[in-house]
Structures are given as structure tokens and as C-alpha cells.
Design a protein around this motif. Structure first.
Motif, PDB file in Angstrom:
ATOM      1  N   ALA A 103      15.721 103.722  89.367  1.00 25.29           N
ATOM      2  CA  ALA A 103      16.926 103.777  90.206  1.00 25.29           C
ATOM      3  C   ALA A 103      18.041 104.541  89.496  1.00 25.29           C
ATOM      4  N   LEU A 104      18.180 104.324  88.193  1.00 22.32           N
ATOM      5  CA  LEU A 104      19.173 105.073  87.420  1.00 22.32           C
ATOM      6  C   LEU A 104      18.843 106.557  87.412  1.00 22.32           C
ATOM      7  N   LEU A 105      17.577 106.873  87.226  1.00 23.32           N
ATOM      8  CA  LEU A 105      17.135 108.265  87.280  1.00 23.32           C
ATOM      9  C   LEU A 105      17.493 108.899  88.620  1.00 23.32           C
ATOM     10  N   GLU A 106      17.223 108.188  89.711  1.00 25.38           N
ATOM     11  CA  GLU A 106      17.499 108.724  91.046  1.00 25.38           C
ATOM     12  C   GLU A 106      19.004 108.900  91.259  1.00 25.38           C
ATOM     13  N   GLU A 107      19.789 107.972  90.733  1.00 27.22           N
ATOM     14  CA  GLU A 107      21.243 108.096  90.856  1.00 27.22           C
ATOM     15  C   GLU A 107      21.747 109.352  90.149  1.00 27.22           C
ATOM     16  N   LEU A 108      21.230 109.608  88.962  1.00 30.23           N
ATOM     17  CA  LEU A 108      21.631 110.802  88.219  1.00 30.23           C
ATOM     18  C   LEU A 108      21.161 112.069  88.937  1.00 30.23           C
ATOM     19  N   HIS A 109      19.963 112.007  89.502  1.00 25.55           N
ATOM     20  CA  HIS A 109      19.455 113.150  90.256  1.00 25.55           C
ATOM     21  C   HIS A 109      20.343 113.442  91.466  1.00 25.55           C
ATOM     22  N   GLN A 110      20.745 112.395  92.190  1.00 20.66           N
ATOM     23  CA  GLN A 110      21.609 112.584  93.350  1.00 20.66           C
ATOM     24  C   GLN A 110      22.966 113.163  92.949  1.00 20.66           C
ATOM     25  N   ALA A 111      23.407 112.821  91.729  1.00 20.68           N
ATOM     26  CA  ALA A 111      24.676 113.355  91.218  1.00 20.68           C
ATOM     27  C   ALA A 111      24.512 114.750  90.628  1.00 20.68           C
ATOM     28  N   GLN A 112      23.298 115.304  90.727  1.00 19.61           N
ATOM     29  CA  GLN A 112      22.984 116.660  90.266  1.00 19.61           C
ATOM     30  C   GLN A 112      23.148 116.816  88.756  1.00 19.61           C
ATOM     31  N   VAL A 113      22.899 115.732  88.021  1.00 20.48           N
ATOM     32  CA  VAL A 113      22.870 115.813  86.565  1.00 20.48           C
ATOM     33  C   VAL A 113      21.527 116.420  86.158  1.00 20.48           C
ATOM     34  N   PRO A 114      21.502 117.462  85.342  1.00 19.28           N
ATOM     35  CA  PRO A 114      20.220 118.009  84.884  1.00 19.28           C
ATOM     36  C   PRO A 114      19.451 116.963  84.074  1.00 19.28           C
ATOM     37  N   LEU A 115      18.180 116.774  84.412  1.00 19.22           N
ATOM     38  CA  LEU A 115      17.355 115.729  83.818  1.00 19.22           C
ATOM     39  C   LEU A 115      16.140 116.333  83.115  1.00 19.22           C
ATOM     40  N   PHE A 116      15.834 115.773  81.937  1.00 19.08           N
ATOM     41  CA  PHE A 116      14.701 116.237  81.147  1.00 19.08           C
ATOM     42  C   PHE A 116      13.967 115.028  80.579  1.00 19.08           C
ATOM     43  N   GLY A 117      12.681 115.203  80.282  1.00 21.95           N
ATOM     44  CA  GLY A 117      11.878 114.133  79.713  1.00 21.95           C
ATOM     45  C   GLY A 117      11.426 114.484  78.309  1.00 21.95           C
ATOM     46  N   LEU A 118      11.352 113.463  77.455  1.00 24.25           N
ATOM     47  CA  LEU A 118      10.843 113.616  76.092  1.00 24.25           C
ATOM     48  C   LEU A 118      10.049 112.353  75.773  1.00 24.25           C
ATOM     49  N   THR A 119       8.723 112.453  75.831  1.00 26.64           N
ATOM     50  CA  THR A 119       7.890 111.256  75.775  1.00 26.64           C
ATOM     51  C   THR A 119       6.756 111.395  74.772  1.00 26.64           C
ATOM     52  N   ASN A 120       6.487 110.312  74.055  1.00 26.32           N
ATOM     53  CA  ASN A 120       5.263 110.206  73.263  1.00 26.32           C
ATOM     54  C   ASN A 120       4.154 109.756  74.203  1.00 26.32           C
ATOM     55  N   TRP A 121       3.210 110.648  74.482  1.00 25.39           N
ATOM     56  CA  TRP A 121       2.180 110.368  75.487  1.00 25.39           C
ATOM     57  C   TRP A 121       1.001 111.299  75.233  1.00 25.39           C
ATOM     58  N   SER A 122      -0.198 110.794  75.328  1.00 26.71           N
ATOM     59  CA  SER A 122      -1.377 111.628  75.169  1.00 26.71           C
ATOM     60  C   SER A 122      -1.433 112.696  76.261  1.00 26.71           C
ATOM     61  N   GLN A 123      -1.821 113.903  75.869  1.00 23.40           N
ATOM     62  CA  GLN A 123      -1.943 114.972  76.862  1.00 23.40           C
ATOM     63  C   GLN A 123      -3.073 114.690  77.841  1.00 23.40           C
ATOM     64  N   GLU A 124      -4.012 113.810  77.482  1.00 25.48           N
ATOM     65  CA  GLU A 124      -5.139 113.517  78.369  1.00 25.48           C
ATOM     66  C   GLU A 124      -4.820 112.422  79.384  1.00 25.48           C
ATOM     67  N   THR A 125      -3.877 111.547  79.075  1.00 30.87           N
ATOM     68  CA  THR A 125      -3.532 110.489  80.030  1.00 30.87           C
ATOM     69  C   THR A 125      -2.272 110.805  80.831  1.00 30.87           C
ATOM     70  N   PHE A 126      -1.437 111.705  80.335  1.00 33.30           N
ATOM     71  CA  PHE A 126      -0.208 112.010  81.070  1.00 33.30           C
ATOM     72  C   PHE A 126      -0.460 112.549  82.479  1.00 33.30           C
ATOM     73  N   PRO A 127      -1.493 113.368  82.701  1.00 29.98           N
ATOM     74  CA  PRO A 127      -1.722 113.857  84.068  1.00 29.98           C
ATOM     75  C   PRO A 127      -1.886 112.730  85.094  1.00 29.98           C
ATOM     76  N   TYR A 128      -2.401 111.567  84.684  1.00 34.33           N
ATOM     77  CA  TYR A 128      -2.514 110.439  85.613  1.00 34.33           C
ATOM     78  C   TYR A 128      -1.123 110.023  86.097  1.00 34.33           C
ATOM     79  N   ALA A 129      -0.180 109.910  85.166  1.00 33.34           N
ATOM     80  CA  ALA A 129       1.184 109.530  85.547  1.00 33.34           C
ATOM     81  C   ALA A 129       1.808 110.602  86.441  1.00 33.34           C
ATOM     82  N   TRP A 130       1.615 111.847  86.086  1.00 29.87           N
ATOM     83  CA  TRP A 130       2.185 112.947  86.876  1.00 29.87           C
ATOM     84  C   TRP A 130       1.671 112.922  88.311  1.00 29.87           C
ATOM     85  N   GLU A 131       0.401 112.605  88.462  1.00 30.83           N
ATOM     86  CA  GLU A 131      -0.218 112.595  89.792  1.00 30.83           C
ATOM     87  C   GLU A 131       0.234 111.396  90.628  1.00 30.83           C
TER      88      GLU A 131
END
Length: 206
Positions: A93-121
Motif C-alpha cells: 500500500a505504501l508502494l502504491e501511494e508513492l507510485h500514485q504521487a509519481q515518486v520514482p521507485l526502484f528495487g534493490l533485493t537480495n534474491w536468487s536470479q532463478e527464483t526471482f522470475p516467479y515473483a515477477w510473474e
């Protein structure tokens, strides 16, 4: 100082991920389960995959070390989606609020490259980010300074003149906060959404 972009960690901020979600099913006894996760499929072992080690290699090497636990070890990545319980609604919800306010958003995550596509999908809210730096893809990992430099370079593709102190970085892991602060980022230790929101308010973001 003006905050011009917000950088989100994912686990513990936007996602409820824990090996316990799976292993409660496989090892019902809490004491035995905790021993297994402290001594066999440890967080330190998982971190090596977040840093880019292939899952098959990681599983194979650990089974060789603990052959008596082969099935439980193979379940770690074989049933990995069951560890990802889902989104943390207040964080999203906080992410969506910032998006609606047009704040540029970026991600920085420790995550396996093989499992991250599941989350993306499966989690469309990830499309709110202009770019996401995934540790396993970069073969770099928080809290090492190198991945923060990579993230800043990627952010500058979108915001060419942005300075580190114009970034608000939200993370639930204290060592990552220490690392980001040392590099001049405005780091917010995420304990609960209310506290993070208050700090963003103090910074003039929300």
C-alpha cells in the motif's frame, strides 16, 4: 536535502518470505525444524544462491554433506514458492501511494536470479519499479558496497544527476542500513510501515 527517489528492499518490506512457511509442513516439531534451518539449510547457505550460485549446485553440494537429509534439502528450492507466503499488504500500500504521487521507485533485493522470475510473474505490483537490481543477476549482494554502486548507476540511467543523499532506501535488515548510510544514502530501517511512513514524511516524501 530533497529526496528524489525511493529504493525498496523486498523481503520483509513487500514480501512475507520465510523457509518456515514450507518447513512447518515438512518438520512439524518446532525444535527439530529450527535445528534443521540453523544447521543444514541455513540463511548463510541461501545467501550464496542470492549472490549468484546456481540452485542445482547448491542443492547437490549440501546433499553430499548431509545425505541423511536429502529429501528435506531438495525441497528447499524444489518447493521454494511455498516459502513465499505473499505480499505484505501495508508495504505494498505504501508502494502504491508513492507510485500514485509519481515518486520514482526502484528495487534493490537480495534474491536468487532463478527464483526471482516467479515473483515477477505472480506479483504485478513489481511493475511499479523503474528498475530492479537483483543480487543473483548481478553476482553482488547487500550489504557489500559494490551492489549499492551498481544500483546508483542504474538509477542514474533514469535520473542522471541524482546524488546518494537524494535517495531514500527502505530495508528491514540493519547491516544493509549501515552500509547504505556509509555511502551517503538516506536509509530507513523498516520495522513496521507506520515508522517508515513517518520517516518518509519527515523527509518530505509523503
Amino acid at each position: 536535502m530533497t529526496i528524489r527517489a525511493v529504493v525498496f528492499d523486498f523481503g520483509g518490506v513487500l514480501f512475507d518470505w520465510s523457509p518456515h512457511h514450507l518447513y512447518r509442513q515438512l518438520i512439524p516439531d518446532a525444535e527439530r525444524r529450527q535445528w534443521f534451518l540453523d544447521n543444514v539449510c541455513t540463511q548463510a547457505w541461501n545467501t550464496l544462491q542470492d549472490a549468484g550460485r546456481p540452485l542445482a549446485e547448491a542443492t547437490r553440494s549440501l546433499v553430499a554433506e548431509f545425505p541423511q537429509h536429502a529429501q528435506l534439502i531438495e525441497a528447499y528450492y524444489g518447493r521454494w514458492p511455498e516459502m513465499l507466503k505473499g505480499p505484505l499488504e501495508e508495504g505494498v500500500a505504501l508502494l502504491e501511494e508513492l507510485h500514485q504521487a509519481q515518486v520514482p521507485l526502484f528495487g534493490l533485493t537480495n534474491w536468487s536470479q532463478e527464483t526471482f522470475p516467479y515473483a515477477w510473474e505472480h506479483y504485478p505490483f513489481l511493475r511499479r519499479f523503474r528498475d530492479i537490481v537483483v543480487s543473483g543477476q548481478e553476482r553482488q549482494i547487500k550489504p557489500d558496497a559494490e551492489i549499492f554502486h551498481t544500483a546508483l548507476a542504474r538509477i542514474r540511467v533514469h535520473l542522471p544527476d541524482i546524488a546518494p543523499d537524494e535517495l531514500a532506501f527502505i530495508d528491514d535488515h540493519q547491516p544493509n542500513i549501515v552500509a547504505a548510510t556509509a555511502l551517503g544514502w538516506e536509509a530507513i530501517h523498516h520495522v513496521e510501515v507506520g515508522g517508515t511512513r513517518r520517516r518518509l514524511g519527515e523527509l518530505g516524501v509523503v
